[in-house]
Design an enzyme around this catalytic site. Sequence first.
Site, PDB file in Angstrom:
ATOM      1  N   ASP A 141      -9.419  10.279  -0.359  1.00 37.92           N
ATOM      2  CA  ASP A 141     -10.012  11.547   0.043  1.00 37.92           C
ATOM      3  C   ASP A 141      -9.530  12.600  -0.948  1.00 37.92           C
ATOM      4  OD1 ASP A 141      -7.400  11.822   1.074  1.00 37.92           O
ATOM      5  OD2 ASP A 141      -8.035  11.900   3.157  1.00 37.92           O
ATOM      6  N   ASN A 183       0.836  -1.206   0.000  1.00 29.74           N
ATOM      7  CA  ASN A 183       0.000   0.000   0.000  1.00 29.74           C
ATOM      8  C   ASN A 183       0.873   1.259   0.000  1.00 29.74           C
ATOM      9  OD1 ASN A 183      -2.712   1.153   0.366  1.00 29.74           O
ATOM     10  ND2 ASN A 183      -2.006   1.783   2.409  1.00 29.74           N
TER      11      ASN A 183
END
Length: 457
Positions: free
Chosen positions: A276, A211
């Site tokens: 986001d 990630n």
Amino acid sequence: MIRRSRTDRTPRVRPRTVLLTLAAGVALIAPTALVAPAANAAATTLGAAAAQSGRYFGAATSSFMFSNTQHTTILNREFNSIVAENEMKWDATEPQQNVFNFTGSDRLVAHARANGMSVRGHALVWHAQQPGWAQNLSGTALRNAMINHINRVAGHFRGQIHSWDVVNEAFADGGGGGRRDSNLQRTGNDWIEVAFRTARTADPNAKLCYNDYNTDGINAKSTGIYNMVRDFKSRGVPIDCVGFQSHLGTGLASDYQANLQRFADLGVDVQITELDVAQGSNQASIYERVTRACLAVARCNGITVWGVRDNDSWRRGENPLLFDANGNKKPAYNSVLNALNSVTPNPTNPPPTTTPPPPGNAACTASVSLNTWNGGFVATIRVTAGNAAIRGWTVRVTLPGGTAVTGTWNAQASGSTGTVNFSNVSYNGQLGAGGSTEFGFQGTGTAPSTTPTCTAT
Ligand code: G2I
């Protein structure tokens, strides 16, 4: 994933006019909600809409937020996956070396199971948010501590995590495309593959992800990661997925989708893991483009937003999420929902919407040895796992009338009289097949004479 063509799809239950009525019923309407209505039935929540194509839609949360009714109402209504924003990180789960704390993370997983959600695990190893004791380690001691941490944490949640971020943010920013310097990197370049191999053994059923952020297009950093994944695949290092955090500003690289696709073409799944987007005139359209990119890549399993409401966000000042501070749906919410609703439902490929219970053959037994005296006793109880490893245990003891527990060690007692449940504490719940541990308690009155029962969790 098998996609049906537009010609053979099942007739939709709701006609388009109903979709528009629903879209108009919310407070804020993205332009896209009107110009690009869904071709199919309108699912009314993000999770249900994503599930139509076998994907999940998740949010980062924290167990302490569950008492916030507005947050939790939205969480439970909209999302079918959750991730711990902080509570599964190394500093949270192993605050002292080999002393594990799963209080918050266990609550989070229980919440997921109770609400039919899957869980992303974040993150087993990372250069940041290390407990102080790990920050002070190096070399073999740190390497061994990392391996132990992965074994214990992934082992604790074995069978309950959809995808683990095994290694987080190990690549450097800037143009080089190389590894980030860190205490972990200094233990040797193979630390990442060791982490993945360890995680595979600790939880064989979880997808294992790498990630990172600033990987939102084809650039030097994402190419460095791409080369690592290609190398891992060629050498059989167990990696299943790559997470693209996608903390975005007011623009989106034109090759965002192409970047996801090139990773998928290596034979790994891809996931949008911490989405986001800074609030601005194009927030809704960037959210929509990211959603459509995931939908267009067959191996994109799902999207996770990094928080529920703007005031829950680590970027609070930028209002980067799908719900405002009052819990209202923002235009970005509608653009995401409509994008998710635009795909052809594929009922043969349902999403991983549940967190499974612990492995089914987990069992244990308990035996007691007593040291009694006039008016009191000490009971020492040995807990032994059956022929499968267990993650935790509870021993139920029935005390005679007038007897009371006055002290307990190596276990947590539910009470002091009558039927008392003694449960493992953080460091002695996990037992290998046939393994055992002891706890004890002291009491006043007559010692128990019945055999305690043991339940594995
Ligand atoms: O930084 C944004 C994200 C980048 N990718 C990895 C994610 O794990 C990371 O999440 C953020 C959390 O949103 C923050 O909430 O990670 C930060 C560092 O772990 C989190 O902030 C920390 C604060 O720095 C600590 O002071 C605080 O104790 O949150 C902790 C728990 O509230």
